[in-house]
Design an enzyme around this catalytic site. Structure first.
Site, PDB file in Angstrom:
ATOM      1  N   CYS A 190       0.841  -1.198   0.000  1.00 18.56           N
ATOM      2  CA  CYS A 190       0.000   0.000   0.000  1.00 18.56           C
ATOM      3  C   CYS A 190       0.880   1.254   0.000  1.00 18.56           C
ATOM      4  O   CYS A 190       1.660   1.457  -0.919  1.00 18.56           O
ATOM      5  CB  CYS A 190      -1.004  -0.041   1.134  1.00 18.56           C
ATOM      6  SG  CYS A 190      -2.377   1.139   0.895  1.00 18.56           S
TER       7      CYS A 190
ATOM      8  N   HIS B 244      -3.728  -4.845  -0.481  1.00 19.42           N
ATOM      9  CA  HIS B 244      -3.348  -5.461   0.794  1.00 19.42           C
ATOM     10  C   HIS B 244      -3.441  -6.987   0.680  1.00 19.42           C
ATOM     11  O   HIS B 244      -4.528  -7.548   0.800  1.00 19.42           O
ATOM     12  CB  HIS B 244      -4.282  -4.985   1.906  1.00 19.42           C
ATOM     13  CG  HIS B 244      -4.078  -3.577   2.321  1.00 19.42           C
ATOM     14  ND1 HIS B 244      -3.176  -3.211   3.301  1.00 19.42           N
ATOM     15  CD2 HIS B 244      -4.641  -2.424   1.882  1.00 19.42           C
ATOM     16  CE1 HIS B 244      -3.202  -1.901   3.454  1.00 19.42           C
ATOM     17  NE2 HIS B 244      -4.084  -1.396   2.609  1.00 19.42           N
TER      18      HIS B 244
ATOM     19  N   GLU C 180      -2.583  -9.102   2.865  1.00 22.42           N
ATOM     20  CA  GLU C 180      -2.988  -9.640   4.168  1.00 22.42           C
ATOM     21  C   GLU C 180      -4.491  -9.543   4.387  1.00 22.42           C
ATOM     22  O   GLU C 180      -5.024 -10.161   5.311  1.00 22.42           O
ATOM     23  CB  GLU C 180      -2.230  -8.913   5.285  1.00 22.42           C
ATOM     24  CG  GLU C 180      -2.737  -7.537   5.654  1.00 22.42           C
ATOM     25  CD  GLU C 180      -2.286  -6.427   4.733  1.00 22.42           C
ATOM     26  OE1 GLU C 180      -2.509  -5.247   5.066  1.00 22.42           O
ATOM     27  OE2 GLU C 180      -1.710  -6.732   3.658  1.00 22.42           O
TER      28      GLU C 180
END
Length: 222
Positions: free
Chosen positions: A93, A203, A205
């Site tokens: 990001c 992202h 994750e």
């Protein structure tokens, strides 16, 4: 068999440091990397960050604030020294955005790390921020997106992006960076693979199974 179990059978898990400079979802990144089989530590300690197999640089918020926090934690020096030695670094990001030459927010220009030329600018779209799931267009031979379907979706949350990639490699002995694109209004850079330096605008994750596979791919190169 889980990723961690596979890593255990293959040998010692790779050591990954999530660099903690005050900006980024460090706990989410820690959990995702651990599920992908890495031995993870959250720290800003210089020696630990330098000696890890991989360094992950998260980032949320404003470009200028992230750069200020990174420099205060000596992260700019750590990233530069790791890359000078061919040691893997991955940005996520705003942790990707600060790798470019500059960021422009509200008319204010802030110098980035200048690992890649180009400017991070406001998204050119009717709806901003770009928040939610989107597909990407990965280049042939991508290691980062290996094993993922072309219609795999990733989770984005951002109002700024790089719209123009300008790094050309003319030396036939050097491998050109692999650049992945996505589109929200105008196409923008969604990921880059450039030697030891990889990064994603989205992202991983927060991107479910697709993000887990992507992190597993990165760890597998360490």
């Amino acid at each position: 068999m889980s990723a961690a179990e596979k890593a255990g059978k293959a040998g010692a898990a790779k050591k990954v440091v999530v660099f903690d400079y005050g900006f980024g979802n460090v706990r989410s990144a820690e959990r995702a990397l651990a599920r992908a089989g890495a031995d993870v530590e959250i720290t800003r300690d210089y020696d630990t960050a330098m000696n890890a197999d991989g360094l992950l640089v998260p980032g949320v918020g404003a470009f200028a604030a992230c750069m200020k926090g990174l420099k205060e934690a000596r992260g700019d020096w750590i990233i530069d020294r790791r890359l000078s030695g061919g040691r893997p670094v991955m940005g996520i990001c705003v942790g990707m955005q600060i790798l470019f030459a500059r960021g422009i927010e509200h008319g204010v220009q802030t110098d980035g790390l200048d690992e890649w030329p180009g400017a991070v600018e406001p998204l050119q779209a009717e709806i901003v921020p770009h928040m939610g799931w989107n597909t990407v267009d990965a280049p042939a031979g991508s290691e980062l997106f290996a094993g993922l379907d072309a219609d795999a979706r990733f989770y984005f949350v951002h109002s700024y992006a790089v719209h123009d990639w300008s790094l050309d490699v003319h030396n036939p002995l050097m491998q050109a960076p692999k650049v992945t694109w996505s589109t929200h209004g105008k196409p923008f850079v969604a990921a880059v693979e450039n030697g030891a330096l990889w990064a994603t605008q989205f992202h991983p994750e927060k991107s479910g199974d697709a993000g887990a596979q992507l992190l597993t791919n990165w760890i597998g190169t360490l």
